[in-house]
Design an enzyme around this catalytic site. Structure first.
Site, PDB file in Angstrom:
ATOM      1  N   CYS A 298       5.768   3.403   9.315  1.00 58.91           N
ATOM      2  CA  CYS A 298       5.301   3.572   7.937  1.00 58.91           C
ATOM      3  C   CYS A 298       6.472   3.831   6.996  1.00 58.91           C
ATOM      4  O   CYS A 298       7.211   4.793   7.169  1.00 58.91           O
ATOM      5  CB  CYS A 298       4.314   4.723   7.842  1.00 58.91           C
ATOM      6  SG  CYS A 298       2.676   4.122   7.495  1.00 58.91           S
TER       7      CYS A 298
ATOM      8  N   CYS B  66       9.663 -35.259  -6.713  1.00 58.57           N
ATOM      9  CA  CYS B  66      10.779 -35.423  -5.776  1.00 58.57           C
ATOM     10  C   CYS B  66      12.052 -35.790  -6.544  1.00 58.57           C
ATOM     11  O   CYS B  66      13.140 -35.315  -6.228  1.00 58.57           O
ATOM     12  CB  CYS B  66      10.456 -36.462  -4.718  1.00 58.57           C
ATOM     13  SG  CYS B  66      10.009 -38.079  -5.389  1.00 58.57           S
TER      14      CYS B  66
ATOM     15  N   CYS C 179       2.192 -42.862  -2.672  1.00 59.67           N
ATOM     16  CA  CYS C 179       2.862 -42.152  -3.772  1.00 59.67           C
ATOM     17  C   CYS C 179       1.975 -42.194  -5.019  1.00 59.67           C
ATOM     18  O   CYS C 179       1.464 -43.243  -5.391  1.00 59.67           O
ATOM     19  CB  CYS C 179       4.213 -42.806  -4.075  1.00 59.67           C
ATOM     20  SG  CYS C 179       5.037 -42.110  -5.516  1.00 59.67           S
TER      21      CYS C 179
ATOM     22  N   ASN D  70       0.830  -1.209   0.000  1.00 58.66           N
ATOM     23  CA  ASN D  70       0.000   0.000   0.000  1.00 58.66           C
ATOM     24  C   ASN D  70       0.855   1.246   0.000  1.00 58.66           C
ATOM     25  O   ASN D  70       1.972   1.264   0.522  1.00 58.66           O
ATOM     26  CB  ASN D  70      -0.947   0.002   1.201  1.00 58.66           C
ATOM     27  CG  ASN D  70      -0.299   0.557   2.443  1.00 58.66           C
ATOM     28  OD1 ASN D  70      -0.295   1.756   2.671  1.00 58.66           O
ATOM     29  ND2 ASN D  70       0.306  -0.318   3.239  1.00 58.66           N
TER      30      ASN D  70
ATOM     31  N   ASN E 273       5.826  -3.525  11.217  1.00 60.77           N
ATOM     32  CA  ASN E 273       5.095  -2.694  10.277  1.00 60.77           C
ATOM     33  C   ASN E 273       5.399  -3.226   8.872  1.00 60.77           C
ATOM     34  O   ASN E 273       6.066  -4.250   8.727  1.00 60.77           O
ATOM     35  CB  ASN E 273       5.536  -1.226  10.432  1.00 60.77           C
ATOM     36  CG  ASN E 273       4.437  -0.266   9.993  1.00 60.77           C
ATOM     37  OD1 ASN E 273       3.864  -0.427   8.923  1.00 60.77           O
ATOM     38  ND2 ASN E 273       4.150   0.728  10.813  1.00 60.77           N
ATOM     39  N   THR E 274       4.959  -2.518   7.852  1.00 57.54           N
ATOM     40  CA  THR E 274       5.116  -3.058   6.490  1.00 57.54           C
ATOM     41  C   THR E 274       6.560  -2.937   5.992  1.00 57.54           C
ATOM     42  O   THR E 274       7.327  -2.116   6.473  1.00 57.54           O
ATOM     43  CB  THR E 274       4.181  -2.337   5.515  1.00 57.54           C
ATOM     44  OG1 THR E 274       4.441  -0.943   5.606  1.00 57.54           O
ATOM     45  CG2 THR E 274       2.731  -2.614   5.845  1.00 57.54           C
TER      46      THR E 274
ATOM     47  N   CYS F 193      12.613 -33.035  -0.950  1.00 52.97           N
ATOM     48  CA  CYS F 193      11.645 -33.932  -1.589  1.00 52.97           C
ATOM     49  C   CYS F 193      10.309 -33.925  -0.863  1.00 52.97           C
ATOM     50  O   CYS F 193       9.251 -33.914  -1.473  1.00 52.97           O
ATOM     51  CB  CYS F 193      12.209 -35.348  -1.684  1.00 52.97           C
ATOM     52  SG  CYS F 193      12.764 -36.020  -0.107  1.00 52.97           S
TER      53      CYS F 193
END
Lengths: 422, 436
Positions: free
Chosen positions: A134, A347, A341, A73, A199-200, A381
Site C-alpha cells: 500500500c 498515418c 484504406c 484510491n 500493488n498500486t 503508422c
C-alpha cells in the site's frame, strides 16, 4: 474442455481468477456474491489495527469515451473490527469450502502479525497475503510499501509470519521501487511460498483546474494515492517479467494490474503468473464479468490444445530478452491496403511530423504511399491507423543472417559476440 | 400541437452527447469534411475543441470561416456535404454528426453573445449591400471586419433572407434567424429593413457608395402557364413558405394539397403542408431518381405521409373560383442520341384528375431580370449574374453572390460567396485591382 482448476503454492481453487484485496472483498456479503457468480478465490480486504477512512477516496483518469481507464484510491485497510471480519470469513469458508479464501494482513509488531496468523488459521482460511504494497497512508506509519521498499525489512517480517503459519504465505509487492526483484528475492528468503504483484502505483490522477485542488479532494486538500486499472497493465507485465526471468527466483506469482478481460489474464499467464487477481474491473462492472473471463480462457486453452492454465505459464516471458539479443537484420516495412484504406491520412501526419517522413501523398488521391526505401519499420503508422488490418508490417530484406549489436560493425566496442557481455 | 409538430428535427445535443460524439472524430489530415464544406470550416479542429471543453474556441474556429455557422449547422444538407465526406462512411460506420456538433458551439456562442470580431481600422470606403440574406450578411460582416462602412438594404420587414422566410421551420426558427442577424450585425453595420431597392434607387446608391454588393437571391415562383392558374388556392412554393414563416406556421392549408416539382423546395412545402394537417401529394414530371431533392429529404417527406406521383405533368387546374382539382397527363421518358437528359413524352389518352383544394407550384423561381437590366453593363447568363473569380460583375463597381449568381444553391454557398466577394471588394477598393 480445459480444466481451470488451479493449485497455487498449495492453495486449491476452482479457477485462477481471484478478487484482489480491495473494496470488493470488504465483507462476507460481497465475497459470497462473488463466489456465487463464479470467482475462484478472494483475498480479503487487508486486516490490521483499527483505522479511520476519509470521505472522497477515489479519483480516476478517463480518456475520450472510456471512463476510468485508471483508478486512484486513498482508502486504507479494512476499517471494520477484526472480530467481525473473522466471523464473516469463517461463514464464507463454511459455505464455500472449495474456494480459495486468503487473509491479507498488515501489522507492526511481530506479536500482532503472529497473533493474526493463528486467529485466521483457526477459522480455516487457505493462505495469507502480506500487504507490503500500500503506497499511501499506511506507509507513513511504517507499514505497506515502507516494508516492500526495504528488502531487509521485507525478509524479516515475512519470516515472522512463515515462522508460525501452517498455510502458504504470499507476499504482495509494491511497484514503487527501482528494482522489484530485490523485494521478491527477500520474500523468497523469508520463506514465502509465492508473491503477488503489482500493488498500486504512487499517483496523482489530476487536478481540478477550476478549484486548483488535486483529485480526490478531501475538504480542499488531497494526498497521493495508489493507481490501478487498465492503464497500469503494461507496467505490471514488465515487473512480472523481471521477477519471472530472474535466475534466482523460483516462486509462483499471482499477477495483478489492470486485468479486465480474459485476454489480459492470458497475457499475465504467458508472462509467468499462475493466478490473477482482479479489482478495478469489478469496481467498474461488478462481479458478473467472471462468466466471460472463465469462458474466454477456457476457449483459448481449447483452441491451443492445452489442458490446464499452467500450460501457459511463462511462455512469453522466455521471449522477453535484453535489447542486445535482438536481430538487427530483421527488417519490416509498412504496407497500406488501398482496398480498406478510408483516406484519413493519420498515418501521413504521424510519419511526416512524428517519425521518418516515409509516407507521401499523391495529389488527388486519398490513399497515402509508403516510401519503401526510407521506411524504418517502426510500426507507428499501423498503430495510428483506425482500420483493422489496413496497414500491415511486411518482412523485407529476408535471408540475412541474425546480427546482434555486439557483432555489428557500427558498435564502437567491436565486441566479438554478445556472450562476452554477460 | 402545431408547435410540437414543427419542433426541430435535429434537437440540441446534451453536453455528454457532444463529448461522446466529438471523441469519435479521427482528426484526419487534410480532412475531406473541410474540403466538402463550401466555406472550408476547419471541422476536425472545432470538434477537437469541443472535446477539450473549449466550446468558445470551437465557435471561433467556425465563425472565422463562416459567420452564419449557426444557421448552416441547422439547415445545411450535411449528408451530402461534410458528413457525406466523413471517412467513417468508408468503414460502414456512422459519420461524425458534424452539423449537430457545430450547432452546439455556435448556439452557445450566440446565446451567450460571445463576439470574436470587431470593426477594422476605418478605410472611409462605403459599400451598399443589396439583400439581407446569407450572402449579404456574410459580405457585410467581412467588409466591416476589413474596416469599411456598410449599409444593408433589405426589402422585407426582417433580415435573414431564406433563413427567416425560406427554410422549413423544423430546421430553423424565426427566433433563431433573427438572433443570428443581431449577433452578426452587432459588429457595426446598418441594416435598413422594409427598404426594397428598385430600379430608380439603385442609381442613387451608385452615387453614394464606392461599391455595391448584390445578394438579391431569386424572384417569385415560376408560373406554369396552364389554365386555372389564377384560381384561389394556387400559390407559389416560396410565397407559401414565406407566409408560413411570417405567420409562425399559423396559416391554414387545404384538406388535399398537391405540390408540383421535384426539388427540395417542393419537399419543404409538402412536409409543412402535411404537418399543418393536409393530405399531400407531390407530382413530378420525371422519374424518382431524376428528382433534385436529396434522398434524405424525400425520406423525411415519406415519414410525414407525403405521397409521390412520378412521370406526370399538369395540364389544367380545375375549379370555378376556388381550386377543385388538377388535371394531369402521364409521361414517358425517351433518350435521344447525344443529349444528356431524356425527353419527356406525354402519353396519349392518359389524362387523369386528382381532386384537391390547393396547388403549390415548386417548379423553380424567376430571375430578377427586370431589376438587373437597370444596372449598366451587368452581364447575365441564363438569368444569373456573371461574375469573375473575385465575384465582380462586368460593371466593376458591382459585385454579386448567392442565389442570384448560382441560380439557387444552399445557404452555405451563399455565405462563401458573400465572404469572398467582400475580399474581392476590399482588393478592388484598396488596391484598385481588376479595373473594369
Amino acid at each position: 474442455m480445459a480444466d481451470l482448476k488451479t493449485n497455487f503454492a498449495g492453495i486449491e481453487c476452482p479457477n485462477p481468477f481471484w478478487l484482489a484485496s480491495a473494496p470488493p472483498t470488504n465483507t462476507g456479503y460481497q465475497v459470497m456474491n462473488a463466489f456465487c457468480a463464479g470467482w475462484g478465490g478472494a483475498v480479503w480486504k487487508t486486516l490490521g489495527k483499527p483505522v479511520v477512512n476519509v470521505s472522497s477516496r477515489y479519483s480516476a483518469v478517463s480518456y475520450k469515451n472510456s471512463r476510468m481507464i485508471g483508478l486512484n484510491n486513498i482508502e486504507l485497510i479494512t476499517d471494520r473490527p477484526l472480530e467481525i471480519n473473522l466471523k464473516e470469513m469463517k461463514e464464507v469458508k463454511e459455505r464455500f469450502p472449495k474456494h480459495a479464501l486468503i487473509a491479507s494482513m498488515m501489522f507492526e509488531t511481530k506479536e500482532e502479525w503472529q497473533d493474526c496468523v493463528k486467529r485466521c488459521e483457526d477459522i480455516g482460511i487457505d493462505g495469507f497475503e502480506l500487504n507490503f504494497g500500500c503506497p499511501h497512508g499506511m506507509c507513513e506509519r511504517g507499514m505497506g510499501s515502507a516494508v516492500g521498499q526495504n528488502p531487509d525489512v521485507c525478509e524479516r517480517i515475512t519470516s515472522w509470519v512463515t515462522e508460525v503459519a501452517k498455510k502458504p504465505v504470499i507476499v504482495k509487492l509494491t511497484p514503487n521501487v527501482t528494482d522489484i526483484t530485490k523485494p521478491a528475492l527477500a520474500a523468497q528468503r523469508g520463506g514465502a511460498k509465492a508473491v503477488s504483484l503489482i500493488n498500486t502505483i504512487n499517483s496523482v490522477t489530476g487536478i481540478n483546474i477550476d478549484t486548483m485542488e488535486p483529485n480526490p479532494s478531501v475538504g480542499g486538500l488531497s494526498t497521493h494515492g495508489g493507481y490501478c486499472g487498465p492503464a497500469v497493465k503494461p507496467i505490471a507485465l514488465n515487473m512480472l517479467s523481471e521477477v519471472r526471468n530472474h535466475p534466482d527466483f523460483h516462486l509462483p506469482v499471482s499477477g495483478i494490474g489492470g486485468i479486465e478481460s480474459w485476454q489480459d489474464a492470458v497475457e499475465f499467464f504467458l508472462m509467468g503468473a499462475s493466478t490473477v487477481q482482479v479489482c478495478t474491473a469489478v469496481m467498474h462492472y461488478g462481479f458478473r464479468i467472471i462468466g466471460d473471463l472463465k469462458e474466454g480462457l477456457n476457449d483459448y486453452l481449447d483452441s491451443h490444445k492445452m489442458k490446464k492454465v499452467s500450460d501457459l505459464t511463462g511462455i512469453a516471458a522466455k521471449k522477453l530478452r535484453k535489447w542486445e539479443e535482438l536481430d538487427l537484420n530483421y527488417k519490416i516495412i509498412a504496407h497500406i491496403s488501398p482496398d480498406t484504406c478510408i483516406g484519413c491520412q493519420l498515418c501521413y501526419a504521424a510519419c511526416e511530423d512524428g517519425a521518418h517522413q516515409s509516407i507521401t501523398l499523391v495529389p488527388g488521391v486519398r490513399v497515402p504511399k509508403i516510401k519503401e526505401d526510407t521506411c524504418v519499420g517502426c510500426n507507428l503508422c499501423s498503430l495510428v491507423c483506425p482500420v483493422e488490418n489496413c496497414i500491415t508490417m511486411v518482412p523485407a530484406g529476408a535471408g540475412k543472417p541474425k546480427l546482434v549489436w555486439a557483432d555489428h560493425p557500427k558498435n564502437p566496442n567491436q565486441l566479438k559476440s554478445y556472450k562476452s557481455l554477460t | 400541437m402545431t408547435e410540437n409538430k414543427f419542433s426541430s428535427i435535429k434537437p440540441r445535443m446534451t453536453k455528454t452527447e457532444s463529448l461522446v460524439e466529438a471523441s469519435r472524430c479521427l482528426f484526419c489530415h487534410d480532412a475531406p469534411c473541410i474540403r466538402a464544406c463550401p466555406t472550408s470550416i476547419d471541422v476536425p479542429m472545432f470538434i477537437r475543441q469541443i472535446m477539450t471543453h473549449n466550446v468558445k474556441g470551437a465557435a471561433k474556429t467556425i465563425f472565422t470561416q463562416n459567420i452564419l455557422g449557426k444557421s448552416c449547422a441547422h439547415v445545411c444538407p450535411t449528408e451530402v456535404l461534410c458528413e457525406g465526406a466523413c471517412v467513417y462512411n468508408h468503414l460502414n460506420e456512422r459519420p461524425i454528426n458534424i452539423g449537430r456538433l457545430q450547432a452546439c458551439a455556435t448556439d452557445w456562442a450566440i446565446e451567450n453573445n460571445i463576439c470574436f470580431f470587431k470593426k477594422g481600422l476605418p478605410t472611409n470606403k462605403k459599400i451598399a449591400v443589396v439583400g439581407g440574406g446569407p450572402a449579404g450578411l456574410a459580405c457585410a460582416h467581412r467588409l466591416t471586419v476589413l474596416g469599411h462602412d456598410v449599409v444593408v438594404y433589405e426589402a422585407n420587414e426582417k433580415a435573414g433572407g431564406l433563413n427567416t422566410y425560406g427554410v422549413a421551420p423544423y430546421k430553423y426558427t424565426n427566433k433563431d434567424s433573427l438572433q443570428e442577424v443581431n449577433y452578426i450585425s452587432e459588429i457595426g453595420f446598418e441594416i435598413k429593413t422594409n427598404t426594397p431597392v428598385n430600379n430608380a434607387m439603385i442609381h442613387e446608391l451608385e452615387k453614394k457608395y464606392d461599391a455595391i454588393f448584390l445578394g438579391t437571391g431569386l424572384g417569385k415562383s415560376k408560373k406554369l402557364n396552364v389554365s386555372g392558374e389564377n384560381l384561389k388556392g394556387v400559390c407559389g412554393a416560396s410565397e407559401f413558405i414565406y407566409e408560413l414563416r411570417k405567420k409562425e406556421q399559423k396559416i391554414s392549408v387545404g384538406e388535399k394539397v398537391i405540390v408540383l416539382g421535384g426539388g427540395n423546395t417542393a419537399i419543404d412545402a409538402a412536409v409543412e403542408s402535411s404537418k399543418l394537417g393536409a393530405d399531400v401529394t407531390v407530382i413530378y414530371r420525371r422519374s424518382e431518381k431524376e428528382q433534385n431533392a436529396y434522398f434524405f429529404e424525400v425520406e423525411l417527406a415519406k415519414k410525414n405521409n407525403v405521397k409521390f406521383i412520378y412521370l406526370a405533368s399538369p395540364l389544367e387546374i380545375l375549379g370555378k373560383e376556388t381550386t377543385e382539382g388538377l388535371k394531369c397527363i402521364k409521361n414517358k421518358l425517351e433518350k435521344k442520341n447525344g443529349s444528356k437528359k431524356s425527353e419527356i413524352i406525354p402519353i396519349k389518352d392518359s389524362e387523369f384528375v386528382i381532386p384537391c383544394n390547393m396547388v403549390i407550384l415548386a417548379t423553380g423561381q424567376e430571375k430578377m431580370i427586370n431589376f438587373y437590366s437597370s444596372i449598366p453593363d451587368l452581364e447575365l447568363n441564363n438569368g444569373k449574374i456573371l461574375v469573375n473569380n473575385f465575384f465582380q460583375t462586368k460593371n466593376p463597381k458591382y459585385f454579386a453572390g448567392g442565389d442570384c449568381i448560382n441560380g439557387g444553391k444552399e445557404v452555405v454557398n451563399a455565405v462563401a460567396d458573400g465572404r469572398d466577394a467582400a475580399c474581392g471588394i476590399h482588393e478592388y477598393l484598396m488596391k484598385g485591382k481588376f479595373n473594369g
